[in-house]
Write an enzyme that holds these catalytic residues in place. Structure first.
Site, mmCIF file in Angstrom:
data_model
loop_
_atom_site.group_PDB
_atom_site.id
_atom_site.type_symbol
_atom_site.label_atom_id
_atom_site.label_comp_id
_atom_site.label_asym_id
_atom_site.label_seq_id
_atom_site.Cartn_x
_atom_site.Cartn_y
_atom_site.Cartn_z
ATOM 1 C CG HIS A 1 -1.696 1.222 1.483
ATOM 2 N ND1 HIS A 1 -3.017 1.351 1.138
ATOM 3 C CD2 HIS A 1 -1.342 2.403 2.053
ATOM 4 C CE1 HIS A 1 -3.451 2.555 1.476
ATOM 5 N NE2 HIS A 1 -2.436 3.209 2.050
ATOM 6 C CD GLU A 2 1.769 3.491 3.734
ATOM 7 O OE1 GLU A 2 1.956 4.580 3.169
ATOM 8 O OE2 GLU A 2 0.758 3.257 4.435
ATOM 9 C CG HIS B 1 0.156 6.018 -0.597
ATOM 10 N ND1 HIS B 1 -1.005 6.577 -1.093
ATOM 11 C CD2 HIS B 1 -0.153 5.521 0.629
ATOM 12 C CE1 HIS B 1 -1.988 6.429 -0.218
ATOM 13 N NE2 HIS B 1 -1.501 5.780 0.835
ATOM 14 C CD GLU C 1 -4.637 6.652 1.961
ATOM 15 O OE1 GLU C 1 -4.274 5.464 2.125
ATOM 16 O OE2 GLU C 1 -3.887 7.622 2.155
ATOM 17 C CG ASP D 1 -6.625 0.294 0.483
ATOM 18 O OD1 ASP D 1 -5.578 0.330 1.151
ATOM 19 O OD2 ASP D 1 -7.715 0.726 0.902
ATOM 20 C CG HIS E 1 -7.398 6.050 5.040
ATOM 21 N ND1 HIS E 1 -7.004 7.181 5.723
ATOM 22 C CD2 HIS E 1 -6.260 5.412 4.677
ATOM 23 C CE1 HIS E 1 -5.680 7.225 5.770
ATOM 24 N NE2 HIS E 1 -5.196 6.160 5.137
ATOM 25 N NE ARG F 1 -7.978 1.162 3.705
ATOM 26 C CZ ARG F 1 -6.922 1.708 4.305
ATOM 27 N NH1 ARG F 1 -7.047 2.249 5.506
ATOM 28 N NH2 ARG F 1 -5.738 1.696 3.713
#
Length: 744
Positions: free
Chosen positions: A577-578, A581, A639, A643, A706, A712
């Site tokens: 996920h990060e 980004h 976000e 995800d 989010h 999610r």
């Protein structure tokens, strides 16, 4: 039976038998003995084979203490009456949702909160105890303990009373009219002056002025000027009269009534304060508006501000005076990034046209709203009553929890030194590095397979992924014997026994720190602002860095003894996920060095925008059933993209690991009917089980970038063909889209 009869007969005639009879009986007994031996041998062999098969089955199970514990919490979470292809979130979380109870003091229960609660208890223990080995602790830790002790000392807070705060209001700010009634004199009112004095204690009232990494040159800092905050956070709260707006005005009334006997103007003042803020709110930009209108940001220099946008408010002088709080003299050449320009222009006009009494009342209200929680019980209770309505809670956190959070929020790196020494295992750092390496490689393959990108843009994207810097667990200086860096960080954090005095000092120290960094060089490898003692993870586009604090490197997201499918489905998805980004709607605008400059071709950008629109539309159609309100797909797009990319990159990384390490992962007891790949998704979904009050859910939908946790899980999995394969789902079933959205 015959043999049995003969044996018995012979036994009965033991002393009177002839020799012929004895010979016959001897051979018969040998034959019977052989038959018995054969039976015994066969029975033993059968038992051994059966035990061998049983042992082989046990070898396929992970029976370590961790695995037994993991199996227990997953079995307590899954609802097997739900078809995973129809609704995987309620399949993975259904039983947990039925049994979970929302804490009375938070308005939400989720896996993150459970970890936060344990972290709070650990921090309370650390701050309550003293060094046990007789060593002299760093001053930073001593002052963190002093701050905590002053916070939990409620009798001391009562003795301090309200005078320290009222003294500042009256001597520095020019008084609070609502407390003084008709006698307040507006002759000395000066808007710029009061805003500057407030900025020493609180950022975000009306205007926000902060130091941040320059977006076009990530090696330096610049000044960011933009809109401030609202008391109710978002414009939508002000659009209709609700229990929340009524509670907000009651908060104002109760706080004023608790501080004065002069009540003649309170009702009218409260009405005027609220009307002014409601007017201000109509010009406040939402998160989605900020994303859509980012190109309206003006980048200029201090010397050119007055020429950059028309307003009667002297922003040049306001910035110069603000930075003097940190002893920084601004240069005409210092860069200023001005966002929400329309807000700045309109609010400047509104404030200058409004009666001074109303403006002064509002500005001091916002200051007091944020200070109420640090004051005596009768003042705190006015805030707590409002929070109960705003958050949907029915109680407050314990005082020790509140104080531990306050110290951790403001001196988190000092707290982290204690936490890392006692609770963090460095094996987690090493294993996380390996997972990051594998997921980074997986993401690079995904980038290379993006057929909608031209080769040049694709090559740059792969290079960016390759050089993402990683912070894992904690910065090295936290655990070092050399405490110089820690001591320098908290050199001004010197606290005594008076909590309210400590809080007011903290606010001033934070303001000076922010302004003081302006002319420093950006360290791209420095840990971010949030400490290791948080349950979270981060990507910073301006430094192209990912951070995974010690607080999140624990079960169910990570455990050194966990099967890899749980670690990849947990912390692996967070890592993916990060990393993603860096390539979402915002991160993709920054190059590998963190500079916000064009580095993709126009055609690739156009292709990206088409794909992100699919994500926006998909999530905008999700309804949060309990409040009958849809997710804001524009607001949450970054976000959601992260995800979707995160679950894919982590799953592919796990597949690659499993191929290189066959038969290493064992299944969990009671869950052995699920494959390792199915367990990856089950573990992932469990990490997002959550339950809210209506008020909390409403606030999340309005303010959070989010999506609600349910989506999610459902959103990314509905777009992932590998999920369909693993659970034998048919596109078009409840949990599987036919036309899948895919950015990465």
């Amino acid at each position: 039976m015959d043999n049995e009869h003969n044996i018995n007969s012979s036994s009965q005639r033991l002393l009177g038998e002839s020799s012929t009879t004895r010979s016959y009986n001897r051979w018969l007994m040998v034959l019977i003995a052989l038959l018995l031996a054969s039976t015994i041998i066969f029975s033993v062999f059968f038992a051994l084979e059966k035990n061998k098969k049983k042992t082989k089955g046990d070898d396929d199970l992970c029976l370590t203490p961790y695995c037994i514990k993991a199996a227990d919490y997953l079995l307590d979470s899954i609802d097997e009456t739900v078809n995973p292809c129809e609704d995987f979130y309620h399949f993975a979380c259904g039983t947990w949702l039925k049994t979970a109870r929302i804490p009375e003091d938070t308005g939400v229960q989720n896996i993150f909160n459970l970890l936060d609660t344990q972290l709070d208890l650990n921090i309370i223990d650390l701050l309550s105890s003293q060094s046990s080995n007789g060593t002299i602790e760093p001053k930073a830790i001593i002052n963190a303990r002093n701050l905590y002790d002053s916070c939990i000392n409620e009798s001391g807070i009562e003795i301090d009373g309200v005078e320290p705060v009222l003294s500042i209001i009256n001597k520095e700010f020019g008084g609070w009219p609502i407390l003084q009634g008709p006698s307040w004199n507006d002759s000395t009112f000066n808007l710029v002056d009061i805003l500057l004095k407030l900025r020493k204690y609180d950022d975000g009232i009306i205007f926000s002025v902060v130091t941040a990494t320059n977006q076009e040159n990530s090696s330096i800092y610049d000044i960011e000027l933009g809109q401030g905050t609202l008391g109710l956070q978002e414009t939508e709260y002000y659009n209709n009269e609700t229990d929340i707006t009524a509670a907000y005005r009651q908060f104002m009334t109760d706080l004023a009534m608790a501080l004065t006997n002069e009540t003649s103007t309170i009702a009218n003042d409260v009405s005027a304060i609220y009307s002014l803020e409601k007017n201000i709110s109509q010009y406040h930009w939402t998160e989605s508006e900020q994303r859509l209108r980012d190109n309206e940001t003006i980048r200029t220099h201090v010397g050119n501000i007055s020429e950059s946008f028309m307003t009667n408010f002297n922003f040049t002088d306001y910035l110069r005076q603000s930075y003097l709080i940190g002893n920084i003299t601004l240069l005409d050449t210092d860069i200023v990034s001005i966002s929400e320009v329309a807000y700045l222009v309109n609010i400047s006009s509104i404030l200058q046209q409004a009666p001074p009494r109303v403006v002064q009342n509002y500005l001091i209200w916002r200051f007091m709203m944020n200070r109420a929680s640090s004051m005596p019980r009768r003042i705190r209770s006015t805030r707590e009553q409002f929070d109960r309505v705003f958050k949907g809670t029915s109680a407050e956190p314990s005082r020790t929890t509140t104080c531990a959070n306050y110290v951790n929020d403001n001196m988190g790196f000092a707290v982290s030194r204690l936490y890392v020494q006692q609770y963090f295992n460095d094996i987690a750092r090493n294993q996380s590095k390996e997972i990051i390496k594998n997921i980074r490689s997986s993401m690079m393959v995904m980038l290379q397979k993006a057929t909608w990108m031209d080769d040049k843009s694709k090559a740059k994207a792969v290079e960016k992924a390759k050089v993402i810097y990683e912070n894992i667990g904690y910065p090295d200086y936290i655990a070092s014997d050399n405490t110089t860096q820690l001591e320098l960080m908290y050199a001004e954090y010197i606290f005594n026994t008076s909590y309210i005095s400590n809080v007011l000092q903290m606010q001033q120290v934070k303001a000076r720190e922010d302004f003081r960094t302006l002319h420093e060089v950006v360290d791209h490898h420095a840990w971010g602002d949030l400490p290791p003692t948080v349950v979270n993870a981060f990507y910073e586009p301006s430094t192209n860095a990912i951070s995974f604090p010690a607080g999140i490197l624990q079960m169910p997201y990570f455990n050194k003894d966990a099967p890899k499918y749980l670690n990849y489905g947990g912390i692996g998805m967070v890592i993916g996920h990060e990393i993603t980004h860096g390539f979402d709607d915002d991160g993709r605008q920054y190059d590998q060095d963190g500079n916000r400059i064009p580095w993709w071709s126009n055609d690739t950008i156009s292709q990206f925008n088409q794909r992100k629109q699919c994500i926006i539309d998909q999530y905008s159609n999700y309804t949060v059933a309990q409040i009958h309100k849809n997710i804001n797909g524009e607001q949450t797009q970054g976000e959601n993209i992260a995800d979707n990319g995160g679950i894919k990159s982590s799953f592919f990384a796990y597949q690659n690991w499993a191929k290189e390490n066959p038969n290493v992962d064992k299944r969990l007891p009671g869950l052995n009917k699920y494959s390792e790949e199915q367990m990856f998704f089950i573990g992932y979904a469990h990490g997002w089980c959550a339950k809210f009050t209506d008020a909390y859910a409403y606030n999340r939908v309005l303010t959070d970038v989010h999506s609600i946790p349910e989506f999610r899980v459902l959103g990314p999995l509905s777009n992932f063909a590998e999920f369909d394969r693993v659970f034998s789902c048919t596109p078009g079933q409840g949990n599987s889209r036919v036309n899948k959205c895919a950015v990465w």
